[in-house]
Design an enzyme around this catalytic site. Structure first.
Site, PDB file in Angstrom:
ATOM      1  N   ASN A   8       0.766  -1.122   0.187  1.00 20.36           N
ATOM      2  CA  ASN A   8      -0.061  -0.151  -0.172  1.00 20.36           C
ATOM      3  C   ASN A   8       0.986   1.151  -0.123  1.00 20.36           C
ATOM      4  OD1 ASN A   8      -1.671   2.018   0.316  1.00 20.36           O
ATOM      5  ND2 ASN A   8      -2.849   1.137   1.895  1.00 20.36           N
ATOM      6  N   ARG A  91      -2.980  -1.999  -3.416  1.00 23.17           N
ATOM      7  CA  ARG A  91      -3.932  -1.189  -3.201  1.00 23.17           C
ATOM      8  C   ARG A  91      -3.943  -0.173  -4.622  1.00 23.17           C
ATOM      9  NH1 ARG A  91      -4.606   4.041   0.262  1.00 23.17           N
ATOM     10  NH2 ARG A  91      -6.811   4.578  -0.272  1.00 23.17           N
ATOM     11  N   HIS A 179     -12.360   4.713  -1.040  1.00 24.38           N
ATOM     12  CA  HIS A 179     -12.234   3.791   0.417  1.00 24.38           C
ATOM     13  C   HIS A 179     -13.043   2.584   0.314  1.00 24.38           C
ATOM     14  CE1 HIS A 179     -11.379   7.818   2.073  1.00 24.38           C
ATOM     15  NE2 HIS A 179     -10.168   7.423   2.122  1.00 24.38           N
ATOM     16  N   ARG A 239      -7.243  18.306   1.582  1.00 28.02           N
ATOM     17  CA  ARG A 239      -8.227  18.212   0.575  1.00 28.02           C
ATOM     18  C   ARG A 239      -9.474  18.895   1.024  1.00 28.02           C
ATOM     19  NH1 ARG A 239      -8.182  12.379  -0.929  1.00 28.02           N
ATOM     20  NH2 ARG A 239      -6.990  12.148   0.871  1.00 28.02           N
ATOM     21  N   GLU A 377      -7.482  -2.929   5.329  1.00 30.63           N
ATOM     22  CA  GLU A 377      -7.580  -2.994   3.820  1.00 30.63           C
ATOM     23  C   GLU A 377      -6.475  -3.928   3.619  1.00 30.63           C
ATOM     24  OE1 GLU A 377      -8.445   1.905   2.990  1.00 30.63           O
ATOM     25  OE2 GLU A 377      -6.502   1.344   3.889  1.00 30.63           O
TER      26      GLU A 377
END
Length: 392
Positions: A8, A91, A179, A239, A377
């Site tokens: 990742n 990922r 996500h 962001r 994840e």
């Protein structure tokens, strides 16, 4: 030992895990990362039982970009004995309109994924860099891409389209959501923790440096806050979240900013960092007495509350709300303030359970169950990778 490596890769860190292939179930063997790239690089790894295997610090110039971090990580992995790598799972943030399930990567697919780099400039280039290197070094080891957008595929077209001429939708300008690997894991975990609720109307709040929410019904994504890119929805560390597109036009036409300058503003200098003027890290903001830090936190809570109402409307009600990811898992004050704003839906927080970080943090009489569930994840990537190589 046959293993799967999960990678990742981000802009300032490279996380990796090694899973032993135990029948049809991946079993975590090693967890590690190299973070602080270019600032305070540090390689750490530990075994599943917590035993520290490596803790190595570097001068900033020694590991000053992702390729250097990949090289250092690979060099350490090569020191491990008795491990046979059968596949690597990655990922990949954006799968675009073509990829709704994990795929074995070849050069043609890699080229397609590279075309989405402008839609996820903080993530996609870094996601693809280790894949390219792995394909060069170990061309016989399967590389599997697992997409953050995949879990949200299958939404009705009227929910994923923008009110633009239909031709744009057909050419991929649509709401994708992100996500997804996190949401997929939480959906499965919730079925174990609260099987009587898991099939109901659920909002999952993935609150970290990147933040979004997802509405689940019958364990499937129904709606989410992010859209065409990972800029939309909730305010994040750097962001802005939801923003009037007219702001972008104004910056280009009236402030004379270039596309690159606007891109840098929206991806790297906005959000909590932009509002506070100091930091995009929620821990720093909570510890600060600066009024602008307080405004940034209040804005975050406000937008989370508004998005919760939107998602509850999409679901037709709400049975449970789940906090996950870095802020969601580790910040009782943020959980408390969001839960307070959910009171109109019937949510009632248990303050002691919240402070203790228990799995269930609502009172017995709460009409909306509140949970804190750590996400994983990497485990989802390992499961998808193993399933794909076993089927191929």
């Amino acid at each position: 030992m046959d293993t799967i490596l999960v990678v990742n890769a981000g802009s300032s860190s490279l996380k990796f895990q090694i899973f032993e292939i135990a029948g049809s179930v991946p079993k975590r063997f090693i967890r590690g990362q190299i973070d602080g790239i270019g600032v305070r690089p540090r390689l750490t790894a530990s075994a599943a039982d917590g035993t520290v295997l490596v803790d190595r610090r570097y001068a900033p110039e020694a590991v000053d970009h992702l390729p250097a971090a990949i090289a250092e990580t690979r060099a350490w992995l090569l020191t491990l004995r008795g491990i046979t790598l059968r596949a690597t799972g990655h990922r990949v943030v954006h799968g675009g309109p073509d990829f709704a399930t994990p795929v074995l990567i070849d050069h043609a697919i890699l080229d397609k994924l590279a075309a989405f780099q402008e839609l996820a400039p903080l993530h996609q280039p870094n996601n693809l860099a280790p894949i390219r290197l792995a394909m060069e070094i170990n061309p016989d080891v399967p590389q599997v891409a697992c997409f953050d957008t995949a879990f949200h595929r299958g939404h009705a077209p009227h929910t994923d389209c923008y009110a633009l001429p239909w031709d744009y939708y057909e050419h991929g300008v649509r709401r994708y959501g992100f996500h997804g690997l996190s949401y997929e894991y939480i959906a499965e975990r919730l079925a174990e923790v609260a099987p009587g609720i898991a099939g109901g109307r659920i909002i999952i709040a993935h609150l970290g440096s990147g933040a979004s929410m997802c509405a689940l019904k019958d364990g499937r994504s129904l709606e989410t806050t992010m859209g065409f890119t990972a800029l939309d929805g909730l305010p994040m560390s750097t962001r802005p979240g939801q923003i009037d597109p007219g702001v972008v036009l104004y910056l280009l036409d009236h402030r004379g900013m270039t596309v690159k300058e606007v891109t840098d503003l929206l991806y790297r200098a906005s959000g909590l960092k932009g509002l506070s003027g100091t930091s995009g890290d929620m821990r720093d903001l909570l510890a600060s007495d600066d009024p602008r830090a307080a405004i940034a936190i209040s804005h975050f809570i406000h937008r989370c509350a508004l998005s919760s109402g939107m998602l509850a409307a999409a679901l037709g009600g709400l049975d449970a709300f789940v906090f996950t990811a870095g802020v969601g898992e580790n910040s009782p004050p943020i959980r408390a303030r969001i839960a307070e704003r959910l009171g109109w839906l019937g949510a009632e927080l248990d303050p002691a359970a919240n402070e203790a970080g228990r799995t269930g943090i609502s009172t017995p009489q709460s009409r909306v169950a509140l949970y804190v569930l750590p996400t994983d994840e990497e485990l989802m990537i390992a499961r998808h990778t193993l399933a794909l190589i076993m089927a191929s």
